[in-house]
Design a protein around this motif. Structure first.
Motif, short mmCIF file in Angstrom:
data_model
loop_
_atom_site.label_atom_id
_atom_site.label_comp_id
_atom_site.label_asym_id
_atom_site.label_seq_id
_atom_site.Cartn_x
_atom_site.Cartn_y
_atom_site.Cartn_z
N LYS A 1 0.84 -1.20 0.00
CA LYS A 1 0.00 0.00 0.00
C LYS A 1 0.87 1.25 0.00
CE LYS A 1 -3.81 -0.56 1.88
NZ LYS A 1 -4.90 -0.88 2.84
N GLY A 2 0.46 2.19 -0.80
CA GLY A 2 1.23 3.42 -0.92
C GLY A 2 2.29 3.37 -2.01
N ARG A 3 2.60 2.16 -2.49
CA ARG A 3 3.58 2.02 -3.56
C ARG A 3 2.99 1.41 -4.83
NH1 ARG A 3 7.64 -1.37 -3.05
NH2 ARG A 3 6.59 -2.79 -1.59
N PHE A 4 2.04 0.54 -4.66
CA PHE A 4 1.40 -0.13 -5.79
C PHE A 4 -0.03 0.37 -5.95
CE2 PHE A 4 3.90 -4.44 -5.80
CZ PHE A 4 5.09 -3.75 -5.73
N SER A 5 -0.50 0.37 -7.18
CA SER A 5 -1.90 0.69 -7.44
C SER A 5 -2.41 -0.22 -8.55
CB SER A 5 -2.08 2.16 -7.81
OG SER A 5 -1.36 2.47 -8.99
N ILE A 6 -3.72 -0.41 -8.57
CA ILE A 6 -4.34 -1.29 -9.55
C ILE A 6 -5.39 -0.51 -10.33
CG2 ILE A 6 -6.07 -2.14 -7.90
CD1 ILE A 6 -5.77 -4.93 -9.26
N SER A 7 -5.50 -0.80 -11.59
CA SER A 7 -6.48 -0.11 -12.44
C SER A 7 -6.91 -1.02 -13.57
CB SER A 7 -5.89 1.19 -12.98
OG SER A 7 -4.76 0.91 -13.80
N ARG A 8 -7.88 -0.55 -14.34
CA ARG A 8 -8.32 -1.36 -15.48
C ARG A 8 -8.76 -0.46 -16.61
NH1 ARG A 8 -12.33 1.53 -14.27
NH2 ARG A 8 -14.47 0.74 -14.44
N ASP A 9 -8.72 -1.01 -17.82
CA ASP A 9 -9.18 -0.33 -19.02
C ASP A 9 -10.13 -1.29 -19.70
OD1 ASP A 9 -9.62 0.75 -21.53
OD2 ASP A 9 -7.55 1.43 -21.76
N ASN A 10 -11.42 -1.11 -19.47
CA ASN A 10 -12.39 -2.07 -20.00
C ASN A 10 -12.42 -2.08 -21.53
OD1 ASN A 10 -13.05 -2.84 -17.43
ND2 ASN A 10 -15.00 -1.75 -17.36
N ALA A 11 -12.13 -0.95 -22.14
CA ALA A 11 -12.13 -0.90 -23.60
C ALA A 11 -11.05 -1.81 -24.18
CB ALA A 11 -11.93 0.53 -24.08
N ARG A 12 -9.97 -1.96 -23.43
CA ARG A 12 -8.87 -2.81 -23.88
C ARG A 12 -8.89 -4.18 -23.21
NH1 ARG A 12 -4.84 0.35 -26.38
NH2 ARG A 12 -5.20 2.58 -26.16
N ASN A 13 -9.84 -4.40 -22.30
CA ASN A 13 -9.90 -5.64 -21.53
C ASN A 13 -8.56 -5.91 -20.86
OD1 ASN A 13 -12.64 -6.35 -22.16
ND2 ASN A 13 -11.92 -6.96 -24.20
N THR A 14 -8.00 -4.89 -20.29
CA THR A 14 -6.67 -5.00 -19.70
C THR A 14 -6.68 -4.43 -18.29
OG1 THR A 14 -5.63 -4.83 -21.88
CG2 THR A 14 -4.23 -4.41 -19.97
N TYR A 15 -5.96 -5.12 -17.42
CA TYR A 15 -5.84 -4.72 -16.02
C TYR A 15 -4.38 -4.45 -15.74
CZ TYR A 15 -10.52 -6.64 -15.89
OH TYR A 15 -11.85 -6.88 -16.15
N TYR A 16 -4.13 -3.46 -14.89
CA TYR A 16 -2.77 -3.00 -14.67
C TYR A 16 -2.40 -3.04 -13.19
CZ TYR A 16 -3.68 -1.06 -19.29
OH TYR A 16 -4.02 -0.91 -20.61
#
Length: 127
Positions: free
Chosen positions: A64-79
């Motif tokens: 926590k504080g160093r990593f983050s999670i996100s997604r781009d549904n248009a690309r069906n990709t998670y980061y």
């Protein structure tokens, strides 16, 4: 559902790295995606999750504080965006997915909740 991670590599402490998890097959059936990691000689460890809607997301205390999670549904990709990397972050990073809300709700940070897994991508942090 098929998952494919990318973006791993070798970096120095303090550097940043962004991992991607591309979903194919039936990506619209995914309810949530999680990232896990496994360091040499250690058990697989939960890192973060995000629901496909983006309504729920969580990052473990260890990052926590160093990593983050996100997604781009248009690309069906998670980061998984990783900053201020430390040698102890060295591991194989896996993305995983579940289609089932009920199982996710009762075990969102547990390996057994997730039915689909990628092949993993190596992240090495050292001088």
């Amino acid at each position: 559902v098929h998952l494919a991670e990318s973006g791993g590599g070798s970096v120095e402490p303090g550097d940043s790295l962004s991992l991607s998890c591309a979903a194919s097959g039936r990506p619209f059936t995914i309810f949530a995606v999680s990232w896990f990691r496994q360091a040499p000689g250690k058990e697989r460890e939960f890192v973060a999750y995000i629901t496909r809607s983006g309504e729920h997301l969580y990052v473990s205390d260890a990052v926590k504080g160093r990593f983050s999670i996100s997604r781009d549904n248009a690309r069906n990709t998670y980061y998984l965006q990783m900053t201020s990397l430390k040698p102890e972050d060295t591991a194989v990073y896996y993305c995983s997915a579940t289609e089932t809300y009920s199982s996710w709700r009762s075990g969102s940070t547990k390996e057994e909740t997730y039915s689909y897994w990628g092949q993993g991508t190596q992240v090495t942090v050292s001088w």
